[in-house]
Scaffold this active site. Structure first.
Site, PDB file in Angstrom:
ATOM      1  N   GLY A 180       0.856  -1.285   0.063  1.00 34.41           N
ATOM      2  CA  GLY A 180       0.076   0.005   0.105  1.00 34.41           C
ATOM      3  C   GLY A 180       0.901   1.079  -0.066  1.00 34.41           C
ATOM      4  CE  LYS A 181       2.791   3.105   4.816  1.00 34.09           C
ATOM      5  NZ  LYS A 181       1.772   2.041   5.255  1.00 34.09           N
ATOM      6  CB  ILE A 182       4.540   5.273  -3.211  1.00 39.41           C
ATOM      7  CG1 ILE A 182       3.214   6.185  -2.955  1.00 39.41           C
ATOM      8  CG2 ILE A 182       5.270   5.658  -4.364  1.00 39.41           C
ATOM      9  CD1 ILE A 182       3.364   7.755  -3.380  1.00 39.41           C
TER      10      ILE A 182
END
Length: 369
Positions: A180-182
């Site tokens: 979910g993090k870039i």
């Protein structure tokens, strides 16, 4: 409405994992992790990068490395998640929650100053949704009160303000690489710093103090089971190589969605602050509709995920484990009750974004709670 840049080719992800698998099982293997750390240092411009098992572990290790311990107080915004405050408690210190300005999302420094005591040792700004406060103001406040700065930049990889990258404001910058993090690796995190003594402490504490700082003895102190697994490091290292393209895509995704929502009833986009180059981690809109939190929850039920609608994010000072009798933080409550922070991933294409926009526009027009 312009299309999105193509999703960066993921072929190297599989190659990196296969290369890491070829060296397993090896309980002492760190080759892939060390390559990832070297790449982080170059990409983020800090002298040391230490990979760990999660963003929470990163905060725990960093706070320990700068000397936070029993009896200390640590300022941090109520505009955050439990995981930002948990390491403070685990180190025996006391989290002291500070309000935020609803207009800027930055810390309310008047509230912060009122809460400084002789026991306050550090301040932990949290760059929620990738948004970054004014680094000059933060540094000046910390210097005035003799505080260490440890940034929770879990969602802010790629954000800068006044030319200063998130994670480079204070003694240490802490990041998450959870899905979910870039910049993602399934699970994981890392800490950036410039001080070799802080880096040595980080490396010791993440691995049960088996490799102590110079002059120390193995396992003379307790540490954590906080190493980044080699397989996670392989994913993270491959994604680091395509981080510029991933940031470009996230900014384009956010721009497309906000452009499509321009005519929507009762929704006003939140823009970056002065001199802020935001990574656009989550498209942000102020909800000017009756019962705005209920509207976000309603959207989540229709398939549009958001921080408050899907994850029920509330001011951290209202969580049962943190209530201390202090007055609540009203600015934070206002921000969270009225902000639609839409959850995106790199795989959300034009079809997904246009569906989100159509759903939000339709439900906003019909909203009569």
């Amino acid at each position: 409405m312009t299309g999105l840049p193509p999703l960066p080719a993921p072929a190297s992800l599989g190659d990196s994992v296969l290369a890491a698998l070829a060296n397993l099982p090896d309980p002492t293997g760190t080759d892939v992790t060390e390559r990832f750390e070297d790449g982080l240092g170059r990409a983020f411009g800090r002298r040391h990068a230490v990979a760990v098992s999660s963003g929470t572990t990163a905060l725990h290790a960093a706070l320990s490395a700068v000397g936070v311990g029993p009896g200390d107080e640590v300022l941090l915004p109520a505009l955050t998640v439990i995981m930002s405050a948990q390491p403070v408690v685990q180190l025996g210190a006391q989290p002291v929650f500070v309000d935020s300005d609803p207009e800027t999302l930055d810390l309310d420094y008047a509230d912060a100053a009122a809460k400084v005591t002789s026991r306050t040792r550090a301040i932990v700004p949290v760059h929620l949704w990738g948004r970054m406060g004014d680094p000059a103001h933060l540094r000046a406040f910390a210097a005035e009160h003799g505080l260490l700065v440890v940034e929770d930049a879990a969602q802010a990889a790629g954000t800068t303000r006044a030319g200063i990258p998130a994670g480079a404001v204070g003694a240490a910058g802490c990041f998450s690489t959870k899905d979910g993090k870039i910049l993602w690796s399934g699970e994981g995190g890392f800490v950036l710093c410039d001080d070799p003594d802080v880096a040595a402490h980080l490396r010791a504490v993440r691995a049960h103090w088996l490799t102590p700082p110079p002059g120390g003895r193995p396992q003379e102190k307790l540490g954590l089971a906080g190493r980044m697994p080699e397989l996670s490091a392989a994913l993270a290292h491959a994604n680091l190589a395509r981080l510029p393209a991933l940031l470009e895509r996230r900014r384009a995704q956010t721009a497309r969605l906000l452009d499509a929502l321009a005519p929507a009833r009762g929704l006003v986009p939140l823009r970056p602050g002065p001199e802020e180059s935001w990574n656009h981690y989550a498209p942000l809109l102020r909800i000017d509709l009756p019962h705005p939190r209920a509207f976000a929850e309603h959207l989540a039920a229709t398939g549009v995920p958001s921080s408050t609608g899907s994850f029920r994010l509330v001011p951290c000072d209202t969580r049962p484990m943190f209530t201390t009798g202090r007055a609540p933080c009203p600015g934070t409550a206002r921000i969270l009750d009225r902000t639609l922070a839409i959850v995106l991933t790199e795989r959300d294409d034009e079809q997904v974004l246009d569906r989100y926009a159509a759903t939000i526009t339709r439900e906003a027009a019909a909203w009569r709670p």
